[in-house]
Design a protein around this motif. Sequence first.
Motif, PDB file in Angstrom:
ATOM      1  N   GLU A   1      -4.834  25.218  20.814  1.00 49.75           N
ATOM      2  CA  GLU A   1      -4.564  23.525  20.885  1.00 49.75           C
ATOM      3  C   GLU A   1      -3.061  23.444  21.282  1.00 49.75           C
ATOM      4  O   GLU A   1      -1.805  23.253  21.707  1.00 49.75           O
ATOM      5  CB  GLU A   1      -3.856  23.546  19.157  1.00 49.75           C
ATOM      6  N   LEU A   2      -2.073  25.006  21.483  1.00 49.93           N
ATOM      7  CA  LEU A   2      -1.147  25.393  22.185  1.00 49.93           C
ATOM      8  C   LEU A   2      -1.209  24.191  23.569  1.00 49.93           C
ATOM      9  O   LEU A   2      -0.377  23.847  24.584  1.00 49.93           O
ATOM     10  CB  LEU A   2      -0.397  26.602  22.532  1.00 49.93           C
ATOM     11  N   PRO A   3      -2.231  25.130  24.636  1.00 49.73           N
ATOM     12  CA  PRO A   3      -2.565  24.305  25.797  1.00 49.73           C
ATOM     13  C   PRO A   3      -2.592  22.692  25.160  1.00 49.73           C
ATOM     14  O   PRO A   3      -2.475  22.099  26.585  1.00 49.73           O
ATOM     15  CB  PRO A   3      -3.881  25.494  26.341  1.00 49.73           C
ATOM     16  N   ALA A   4      -3.240  22.582  24.655  1.00 53.20           N
ATOM     17  CA  ALA A   4      -4.407  20.982  24.767  1.00 53.20           C
ATOM     18  C   ALA A   4      -2.489  20.447  24.292  1.00 53.20           C
ATOM     19  O   ALA A   4      -2.600  18.908  24.687  1.00 53.20           O
ATOM     20  CB  ALA A   4      -4.869  21.094  23.340  1.00 53.20           C
ATOM     21  N   LEU A   5      -1.718  20.687  23.186  1.00 48.08           N
ATOM     22  CA  LEU A   5      -0.401  20.246  23.523  1.00 48.08           C
ATOM     23  C   LEU A   5       0.577  19.935  24.593  1.00 48.08           C
ATOM     24  O   LEU A   5       1.000  19.336  24.598  1.00 48.08           O
ATOM     25  CB  LEU A   5       0.386  20.396  22.029  1.00 48.08           C
ATOM     26  N   PHE A   6       0.322  20.893  25.186  1.00 50.09           N
ATOM     27  CA  PHE A   6       1.355  21.292  26.876  1.00 50.09           C
ATOM     28  C   PHE A   6       0.579  19.855  27.599  1.00 50.09           C
ATOM     29  O   PHE A   6       1.635  18.956  28.158  1.00 50.09           O
ATOM     30  CB  PHE A   6       1.013  22.393  27.738  1.00 50.09           C
TER      31      PHE A   6
ATOM     32  N   PRO B   1       1.904  26.675  13.013  1.00 52.03           N
ATOM     33  CA  PRO B   1       1.095  25.707  12.581  1.00 52.03           C
ATOM     34  C   PRO B   1       1.130  24.713  11.525  1.00 52.03           C
ATOM     35  O   PRO B   1       1.229  22.925  12.589  1.00 52.03           O
ATOM     36  CB  PRO B   1       0.448  26.139  11.389  1.00 52.03           C
ATOM     37  N   LEU B   2       2.033  24.213  11.528  1.00 46.83           N
ATOM     38  CA  LEU B   2       3.079  22.810  10.866  1.00 46.83           C
ATOM     39  C   LEU B   2       3.158  21.951  11.809  1.00 46.83           C
ATOM     40  O   LEU B   2       3.432  20.942  11.694  1.00 46.83           O
ATOM     41  CB  LEU B   2       4.726  23.298   9.519  1.00 46.83           C
ATOM     42  N   LEU B   3       4.565  22.509  12.733  1.00 44.84           N
ATOM     43  CA  LEU B   3       4.762  21.816  14.097  1.00 44.84           C
ATOM     44  C   LEU B   3       3.112  21.538  14.435  1.00 44.84           C
ATOM     45  O   LEU B   3       3.294  20.307  15.017  1.00 44.84           O
ATOM     46  CB  LEU B   3       5.788  22.934  14.558  1.00 44.84           C
ATOM     47  N   ALA B   4       2.617  22.289  14.992  1.00 45.31           N
ATOM     48  CA  ALA B   4       1.161  21.958  15.809  1.00 45.31           C
ATOM     49  C   ALA B   4       0.223  20.307  14.937  1.00 45.31           C
ATOM     50  O   ALA B   4       0.442  19.540  15.512  1.00 45.31           O
ATOM     51  CB  ALA B   4       0.117  23.142  15.969  1.00 45.31           C
ATOM     52  N   ALA B   5       0.547  20.950  13.697  1.00 43.00           N
ATOM     53  CA  ALA B   5      -0.531  19.988  12.797  1.00 43.00           C
ATOM     54  C   ALA B   5       0.313  18.014  12.909  1.00 43.00           C
ATOM     55  O   ALA B   5       0.782  17.430  12.431  1.00 43.00           O
ATOM     56  CB  ALA B   5      -0.618  20.573  11.544  1.00 43.00           C
ATOM     57  N   LEU B   6       2.454  18.200  12.760  1.00 43.57           N
ATOM     58  CA  LEU B   6       2.248  16.931  12.607  1.00 43.57           C
ATOM     59  C   LEU B   6       2.628  16.530  13.890  1.00 43.57           C
ATOM     60  O   LEU B   6       2.373  15.434  14.113  1.00 43.57           O
ATOM     61  CB  LEU B   6       3.627  17.734  12.545  1.00 43.57           C
ATOM     62  N   THR B   7       2.713  16.926  15.281  1.00 44.32           N
ATOM     63  CA  THR B   7       2.320  16.637  16.350  1.00 44.32           C
ATOM     64  C   THR B   7       1.025  16.234  16.702  1.00 44.32           C
ATOM     65  O   THR B   7       1.302  15.438  17.522  1.00 44.32           O
ATOM     66  CB  THR B   7       2.649  17.881  17.842  1.00 44.32           C
TER      67      THR B   7
ATOM     68  N   LEU C   1       8.238  14.719  22.094  1.00 38.59           N
ATOM     69  CA  LEU C   1       9.805  15.753  22.184  1.00 38.59           C
ATOM     70  C   LEU C   1       8.793  16.866  20.929  1.00 38.59           C
ATOM     71  O   LEU C   1       9.387  18.381  21.248  1.00 38.59           O
ATOM     72  CB  LEU C   1      10.355  14.944  21.044  1.00 38.59           C
ATOM     73  N   LEU C   2       7.892  16.544  20.075  1.00 38.85           N
ATOM     74  CA  LEU C   2       7.519  17.784  19.278  1.00 38.85           C
ATOM     75  C   LEU C   2       6.590  18.415  20.060  1.00 38.85           C
ATOM     76  O   LEU C   2       6.385  20.167  18.920  1.00 38.85           O
ATOM     77  CB  LEU C   2       6.584  16.784  17.501  1.00 38.85           C
ATOM     78  N   ALA C   3       6.062  18.337  20.671  1.00 42.81           N
ATOM     79  CA  ALA C   3       5.112  19.221  21.626  1.00 42.81           C
ATOM     80  C   ALA C   3       5.706  19.874  22.101  1.00 42.81           C
ATOM     81  O   ALA C   3       5.538  20.859  22.082  1.00 42.81           O
ATOM     82  CB  ALA C   3       4.002  17.809  22.402  1.00 42.81           C
ATOM     83  N   PHE C   4       6.904  19.522  22.858  1.00 43.24           N
ATOM     84  CA  PHE C   4       7.450  20.812  23.551  1.00 43.24           C
ATOM     85  C   PHE C   4       8.777  21.378  22.435  1.00 43.24           C
ATOM     86  O   PHE C   4       8.109  22.899  22.979  1.00 43.24           O
ATOM     87  CB  PHE C   4       8.719  19.727  24.041  1.00 43.24           C
ATOM     88  N   LEU C   5       8.710  20.966  21.771  1.00 45.39           N
ATOM     89  CA  LEU C   5       9.450  21.948  20.385  1.00 45.39           C
ATOM     90  C   LEU C   5       8.147  23.428  19.983  1.00 45.39           C
ATOM     91  O   LEU C   5       9.048  24.450  20.160  1.00 45.39           O
ATOM     92  CB  LEU C   5       9.886  21.313  19.231  1.00 45.39           C
ATOM     93  N   THR C   6       7.213  22.637  20.085  1.00 41.05           N
ATOM     94  CA  THR C   6       6.304  23.829  19.280  1.00 41.05           C
ATOM     95  C   THR C   6       5.742  24.703  20.800  1.00 41.05           C
ATOM     96  O   THR C   6       5.282  25.797  20.161  1.00 41.05           O
ATOM     97  CB  THR C   6       4.937  22.872  19.387  1.00 41.05           C
ATOM     98  N   VAL C   7       5.483  23.975  22.022  1.00 45.54           N
ATOM     99  CA  VAL C   7       5.232  24.628  22.662  1.00 45.54           C
ATOM    100  C   VAL C   7       6.477  25.916  23.225  1.00 45.54           C
ATOM    101  O   VAL C   7       5.924  26.803  23.956  1.00 45.54           O
ATOM    102  CB  VAL C   7       4.663  23.805  23.763  1.00 45.54           C
ATOM    103  N   ALA C   8       7.725  25.318  23.250  1.00 48.46           N
ATOM    104  CA  ALA C   8       8.343  26.049  23.461  1.00 48.46           C
ATOM    105  C   ALA C   8       8.737  27.176  22.306  1.00 48.46           C
ATOM    106  O   ALA C   8       9.823  28.274  22.698  1.00 48.46           O
ATOM    107  CB  ALA C   8       9.871  25.046  23.743  1.00 48.46           C
ATOM    108  N   TYR C   9       8.697  27.150  20.717  1.00 41.77           N
ATOM    109  CA  TYR C   9       8.683  28.464  20.293  1.00 41.77           C
ATOM    110  C   TYR C   9       7.075  28.825  19.546  1.00 41.77           C
ATOM    111  O   TYR C   9       8.126  29.946  19.602  1.00 41.77           O
ATOM    112  CB  TYR C   9       8.664  26.799  18.923  1.00 41.77           C
ATOM    113  N   ALA C  10       6.237  28.899  20.672  1.00 40.59           N
ATOM    114  CA  ALA C  10       4.991  29.196  20.785  1.00 40.59           C
ATOM    115  C   ALA C  10       5.180  30.347  21.174  1.00 40.59           C
ATOM    116  O   ALA C  10       5.322  31.839  21.777  1.00 40.59           O
ATOM    117  CB  ALA C  10       4.043  28.323  21.106  1.00 40.59           C
TER     118      ALA C  10
END
Length: 126
Positions: free
Chosen positions: A15-20, A65-71, A34-43
Amino acid sequence: MKKKLQALAARVKVELPALFLALKDRRTSWLAKLLAFLTVAYALSPVDLIPVPVIGYLDDLLILPLLAALTIKLIPADVWQDCLEKSQGMWESGKPKKWYYALPIIIFWLLILFWIGKMVYQGMHN
């Protein structure tokens, strides 16, 4: 419990590469980007919200996981499926095939560290 954590880790690896990839897709809304950026940056961030050994991993198991699910909920389904397909196999052998996708995140954190260092340096010399 151990199997659930292993399944979560495996899912996050995809999911992280997919979010990127969704972050770069023009069909993704600005809020999802914005949320995808925050999720990947946090990871990728070396900073934990809870800087206590062992307990610090809990924020990764809960917040990430919560950030990823919301995004993911904010990304259109067809865009998400495209990004998931493109991200398959990106982490073979423990590192991404297209490692240069991480460069914007790395540059972001280097700029943050530079800014913090500059503020500390100026504070010490005033």
